[in-house]
Design a protein around this motif. Structure first.
Motif, PDB file in Angstrom:
ATOM      1  N   PHE A   1       0.250  -1.099   0.144  1.00 36.32           N
ATOM      2  CA  PHE A   1      -0.194   0.130  -0.277  1.00 36.32           C
ATOM      3  C   PHE A   1       0.414   1.068   0.277  1.00 36.32           C
ATOM      4  O   PHE A   1       1.736   1.184   0.874  1.00 36.32           O
ATOM      5  CB  PHE A   1      -1.041   0.200   1.204  1.00 36.32           C
ATOM      6  N   ARG A   2       0.415   1.824  -1.111  1.00 38.17           N
ATOM      7  CA  ARG A   2       1.356   3.443  -1.342  1.00 38.17           C
ATOM      8  C   ARG A   2       0.068   4.464  -0.502  1.00 38.17           C
ATOM      9  O   ARG A   2      -0.685   4.889  -1.009  1.00 38.17           O
ATOM     10  CB  ARG A   2       1.917   3.421  -2.369  1.00 38.17           C
ATOM     11  N   VAL A   3       1.017   5.235   0.306  1.00 37.65           N
ATOM     12  CA  VAL A   3       0.212   6.569   1.088  1.00 37.65           C
ATOM     13  C   VAL A   3       0.264   7.169   0.238  1.00 37.65           C
ATOM     14  O   VAL A   3       1.123   8.113  -0.165  1.00 37.65           O
ATOM     15  CB  VAL A   3       0.568   7.279   2.466  1.00 37.65           C
ATOM     16  N   PRO A   4      -0.990   7.947  -0.540  1.00 37.77           N
ATOM     17  CA  PRO A   4      -0.740   9.393  -1.379  1.00 37.77           C
ATOM     18  C   PRO A   4      -0.153  10.659  -0.472  1.00 37.77           C
ATOM     19  O   PRO A   4      -0.390  10.574   0.695  1.00 37.77           O
ATOM     20  CB  PRO A   4      -2.567   9.222  -1.139  1.00 37.77           C
ATOM     21  N   LYS A   5       0.492  11.685  -1.365  1.00 40.15           N
ATOM     22  CA  LYS A   5       0.880  13.146  -0.717  1.00 40.15           C
ATOM     23  C   LYS A   5       0.732  13.886   0.205  1.00 40.15           C
ATOM     24  O   LYS A   5       1.193  13.874   0.772  1.00 40.15           O
ATOM     25  CB  LYS A   5       1.635  12.812  -1.936  1.00 40.15           C
ATOM     26  N   GLU A   6      -0.915  13.941   0.111  1.00 42.44           N
ATOM     27  CA  GLU A   6      -1.681  14.873   0.715  1.00 42.44           C
ATOM     28  C   GLU A   6      -2.309  14.329   1.744  1.00 42.44           C
ATOM     29  O   GLU A   6      -3.275  14.589   2.896  1.00 42.44           O
ATOM     30  CB  GLU A   6      -2.749  15.346  -0.354  1.00 42.44           C
ATOM     31  N   ILE A   7      -2.255  12.922   2.196  1.00 37.56           N
ATOM     32  CA  ILE A   7      -2.700  12.250   3.401  1.00 37.56           C
ATOM     33  C   ILE A   7      -1.785  12.587   4.000  1.00 37.56           C
ATOM     34  O   ILE A   7      -0.542  12.248   4.757  1.00 37.56           O
ATOM     35  CB  ILE A   7      -3.052  10.717   3.506  1.00 37.56           C
ATOM     36  N   GLU A   8      -2.683  13.186   5.643  1.00 36.39           N
ATOM     37  CA  GLU A   8      -1.768  13.784   6.927  1.00 36.39           C
ATOM     38  C   GLU A   8      -2.468  12.713   7.826  1.00 36.39           C
ATOM     39  O   GLU A   8      -0.538  12.587   8.707  1.00 36.39           O
ATOM     40  CB  GLU A   8      -2.656  15.134   7.274  1.00 36.39           C
ATOM     41  N   ASP A   9      -2.857  11.620   8.217  1.00 37.42           N
ATOM     42  CA  ASP A   9      -3.185  10.729   9.371  1.00 37.42           C
ATOM     43  C   ASP A   9      -2.952   9.533   8.384  1.00 37.42           C
ATOM     44  O   ASP A   9      -4.858   9.558   8.101  1.00 37.42           O
ATOM     45  CB  ASP A   9      -3.783  11.263   9.751  1.00 37.42           C
ATOM     46  N   ILE A  10      -3.177   8.251   8.493  1.00 41.81           N
ATOM     47  CA  ILE A  10      -3.307   6.876   8.650  1.00 41.81           C
ATOM     48  C   ILE A  10      -3.647   6.323   9.684  1.00 41.81           C
ATOM     49  O   ILE A  10      -4.102   4.937   8.933  1.00 41.81           O
ATOM     50  CB  ILE A  10      -2.373   6.453   7.357  1.00 41.81           C
ATOM     51  N   GLY A  11      -2.889   6.551  10.775  1.00 42.93           N
ATOM     52  CA  GLY A  11      -3.757   6.083  11.929  1.00 42.93           C
ATOM     53  C   GLY A  11      -4.706   4.917  11.988  1.00 42.93           C
ATOM     54  O   GLY A  11      -4.764   3.230  11.918  1.00 42.93           O
ATOM     55  N   SER A  12      -5.574   5.500  11.648  1.00 46.62           N
ATOM     56  CA  SER A  12      -6.908   4.768  11.928  1.00 46.62           C
ATOM     57  C   SER A  12      -7.452   3.932  10.779  1.00 46.62           C
ATOM     58  O   SER A  12      -8.231   3.021  10.903  1.00 46.62           O
ATOM     59  CB  SER A  12      -8.262   5.727  12.155  1.00 46.62           C
ATOM     60  N   ALA A  13      -7.254   4.282   9.346  1.00 44.05           N
ATOM     61  CA  ALA A  13      -7.380   3.568   8.351  1.00 44.05           C
ATOM     62  C   ALA A  13      -6.884   2.368   8.561  1.00 44.05           C
ATOM     63  O   ALA A  13      -7.170   1.569   7.927  1.00 44.05           O
ATOM     64  CB  ALA A  13      -6.877   4.417   7.483  1.00 44.05           C
ATOM     65  N   LEU A  14      -5.177   2.320   9.269  1.00 48.35           N
ATOM     66  CA  LEU A  14      -4.493   1.120   8.996  1.00 48.35           C
ATOM     67  C   LEU A  14      -4.965  -0.053  10.052  1.00 48.35           C
ATOM     68  O   LEU A  14      -4.298  -1.173  10.204  1.00 48.35           O
ATOM     69  CB  LEU A  14      -3.184   1.625   8.871  1.00 48.35           C
ATOM     70  N   THR A  15      -5.636   0.722  11.252  1.00 50.11           N
ATOM     71  CA  THR A  15      -6.214  -0.310  12.505  1.00 50.11           C
ATOM     72  C   THR A  15      -6.197  -1.612  12.044  1.00 50.11           C
ATOM     73  O   THR A  15      -6.955  -2.283  10.987  1.00 50.11           O
ATOM     74  CB  THR A  15      -6.689   0.118  13.469  1.00 50.11           C
ATOM     75  N   TRP A  16      -5.491  -2.989  12.919  1.00 54.20           N
ATOM     76  CA  TRP A  16      -5.359  -3.987  12.737  1.00 54.20           C
ATOM     77  C   TRP A  16      -4.630  -4.538  11.070  1.00 54.20           C
ATOM     78  O   TRP A  16      -5.098  -5.883  10.954  1.00 54.20           O
ATOM     79  CB  TRP A  16      -7.232  -4.446  12.628  1.00 54.20           C
ATOM     80  N   ILE A  17      -4.213  -3.814  10.572  1.00 51.46           N
ATOM     81  CA  ILE A  17      -3.563  -4.095   9.505  1.00 51.46           C
ATOM     82  C   ILE A  17      -2.264  -5.270   9.744  1.00 51.46           C
ATOM     83  O   ILE A  17      -1.798  -5.250  10.612  1.00 51.46           O
ATOM     84  CB  ILE A  17      -2.588  -3.321   8.488  1.00 51.46           C
ATOM     85  N   LEU A  18      -2.413  -6.263   8.558  1.00 52.91           N
ATOM     86  CA  LEU A  18      -1.100  -7.049   9.179  1.00 52.91           C
ATOM     87  C   LEU A  18       0.555  -6.430   9.199  1.00 52.91           C
ATOM     88  O   LEU A  18       0.603  -5.746   8.237  1.00 52.91           O
ATOM     89  CB  LEU A  18      -1.100  -8.114   7.515  1.00 52.91           C
ATOM     90  N   SER A  19       1.077  -6.453   9.628  1.00 49.68           N
ATOM     91  CA  SER A  19       2.265  -6.600   9.543  1.00 49.68           C
ATOM     92  C   SER A  19       3.456  -7.153   8.445  1.00 49.68           C
ATOM     93  O   SER A  19       4.198  -6.682   7.876  1.00 49.68           O
ATOM     94  CB  SER A  19       3.463  -7.234  10.942  1.00 49.68           C
ATOM     95  N   SER A  20       2.710  -7.738   7.719  1.00 50.04           N
ATOM     96  CA  SER A  20       3.206  -8.310   6.375  1.00 50.04           C
ATOM     97  C   SER A  20       3.156  -7.163   5.496  1.00 50.04           C
ATOM     98  O   SER A  20       3.793  -7.219   4.230  1.00 50.04           O
ATOM     99  CB  SER A  20       2.549  -9.069   5.575  1.00 50.04           C
ATOM    100  N   VAL A  21       2.094  -6.152   4.916  1.00 57.40           N
ATOM    101  CA  VAL A  21       1.825  -5.712   4.534  1.00 57.40           C
ATOM    102  C   VAL A  21       3.277  -4.368   4.495  1.00 57.40           C
ATOM    103  O   VAL A  21       3.804  -4.247   5.608  1.00 57.40           O
ATOM    104  CB  VAL A  21       1.026  -4.818   4.764  1.00 57.40           C
ATOM    105  N   ASP A  22       3.430  -4.325   2.571  1.00 55.49           N
ATOM    106  CA  ASP A  22       4.491  -3.065   2.866  1.00 55.49           C
ATOM    107  C   ASP A  22       3.728  -1.901   2.646  1.00 55.49           C
ATOM    108  O   ASP A  22       3.208  -1.582   1.249  1.00 55.49           O
ATOM    109  CB  ASP A  22       5.346  -3.318   1.407  1.00 55.49           C
ATOM    110  N   ILE A  23       4.013  -1.175   3.819  1.00 52.07           N
ATOM    111  CA  ILE A  23       3.898   0.280   3.865  1.00 52.07           C
ATOM    112  C   ILE A  23       4.465   1.358   2.742  1.00 52.07           C
ATOM    113  O   ILE A  23       6.046   1.072   3.572  1.00 52.07           O
ATOM    114  CB  ILE A  23       3.040   1.010   4.985  1.00 52.07           C
ATOM    115  N   LYS A  24       4.021   1.914   1.834  1.00 51.86           N
ATOM    116  CA  LYS A  24       5.606   2.265   1.026  1.00 51.86           C
ATOM    117  C   LYS A  24       5.360   4.500   1.500  1.00 51.86           C
ATOM    118  O   LYS A  24       3.391   4.757   0.830  1.00 51.86           O
ATOM    119  CB  LYS A  24       5.290   2.403  -0.433  1.00 51.86           C
TER     120      LYS A  24
END
Length: 382
Positions: free
Chosen positions: A108-131
């Motif tokens: 998952f690549r985080v768009p450049k204008e997103i200020e906060d992603i904590g609530s969006a990623l809650t319970w996401i697996l640690s294996s996901v590659d957050i870019k």
């Protein structure tokens, strides 16, 4: 000869540009995305997905307007299917659980204008590659210990930490962090989270559902938002540090507290602080002692202190009673440790609030008072 070389160089560069442009992968929007015009009419939100593709590409625009939002329910009916998700840089909002629900997501690549992603990623697996792009406007990818994390660019706000692959790990939050963002560590299964004395703010639901985790509340804390420690591993006696200014609603609900002491510095104190919101057999607080060291908190929501205590009793004790046996009521001591005059004022207000329940509330609430035995105590150094 020099002219020929320059011409050849020019054409070589142009050829490389044309080839690279022609070979660039063009991602077409995925069919089946459902859009809805956002309230102010300036863009569209993705609200549903009915397509079949496992690789979802959200376009930057729809019907001439930018696509700016992913709603929390957008991918819920495909949560086991989607393996990749591409979002445009026009995106400014990703709602709670929108990404974390995708259990088979690989990247998952985080768009450049997103200020906060904590609530969006809650319970996401640690294996996901957050870019996080290097030129991201607000966020920075990092690690804390060996755990993937996202912070603000200046490293003062902890935005998100990946759930460890093995339960029971200890994580020590860096001393540069002043703010723990909303849902930053919600649902993680660390054994211990150590917060430094640099932390001043803990935002909503930051440690929600960390019931097997030991967490300290640092002496530097000034504000704790609603639900921050709901269903957390906090247990036993909790003495909140002097300097704390604000406590939000349900901040300690469904933990394992037995007593709580509010500091003299509090300026905002919600009436629903440690009430339980689940049935009796699940994790619950059993708070038998509550201490107030101030009366000077915001009372703008109430007519007087007695009304505050009416709601305090209902939402912390009566909503889900600690016991269903009136013959052996649960004993609760309310302690006022302010000064002689204020102690008396608050004691009187408490009992007026208690009487208000018997006089003005419906029978279902009033009858639950018999499950408790309340007493008040005044402590004063004067």
């Amino acid at each position: 000869m020099k002219i020929i070389n320059r011409v050849l160089t020019f054409f070589s560069v142009m050829l490389l540009l044309l080839v690279s442009f022609g070979c660039r992968k063009v991602e077409l929007p995925t069919e089946g995305l459902v859009y809805e015009l956002i309230e102010d009419g300036t863009g569209y939100a993705v609200v549903d997905y009915t397509g079949e593709s496992l690789d979802v590409v959200v376009p930057s625009s729809y019907l001439g307007l930018p696509v700016t939002t992913i709603t929390s329910s957008a991918f819920h009916n495909k949560y086991t299917d989607i393996v990749s998700l591409s979002l445009p840089d026009t995106m400014t909002s990703i709602e709670k659980d929108a990404i974390g629900c995708l259990v088979n997501l690989k990247e998952f690549r985080v768009p450049k204008e997103i200020e906060d992603i904590g609530s969006a990623l809650t319970w996401i697996l640690s294996s996901v590659d957050i870019k996080i792009p290097r030129d991201h406007k607000y966020l920075k990818a990092t690690t804390i210990g060996f755990h993937k994390a996202v912070t603000s660019k200046d490293k003062t706000k902890l935005v998100w930490v990946a759930n460890p692959k093995k339960e029971g790990k200890t994580i020590r939050v860096p001393a540069s962090i002043k703010i723990i963002g909303a849902y930053a560590m919600a649902g993680t299964n660390f054994g211990e989270i150590i917060l430094p004395d640099s932390v001043e703010e803990i935002h909503s639901c930051a440690f929600y559902d960390t019931k097997n985790t030991s967490i300290n509340i640092p002496e530097s804390i000034k504000m704790i938002d609603g639900g921050a420690f709901s269903c957390s591993g906090l247990e036993g006696e909790l003495v909140l540090p002097e300097g704390l200014i604000s406590l939000g609603r349900s901040v300690f609900s469904n933990s394992r507290l037995t007593s709580i002491s509010f500091p003299s510095t509090l300026q905002y104190l919600d009436y629903a602080i440690f009430g339980n919101t689940t049935p009796h057999e699940l994790q619950r607080n059993f708070v038998s002692r509550v201490e107030y060291k101030t009366k000077d908190f915001d009372m703008s929501l109430f007519q007087d202190y007695s009304e505050y205590f009416t709601y305090f009793i209902i939402w912390n004790y009566l909503y889900y009673p600690y016991t269903n046996d009136a013959s052996t009521p649960f004993e609760v001591e309310i302690v006022f440790s302010i000064n002689e005059d204020d102690n008396q004022l608050m004691e009187e207000a408490f009992w007026l609030g208690y009487d208000n329940i018997r006089e003005d509330m419906d029978w279902s609430v009033y009858s639950k008072l018999d499950y408790y035995s309340f007493t008040t105590t005044a402590n004063s150094d004067e």
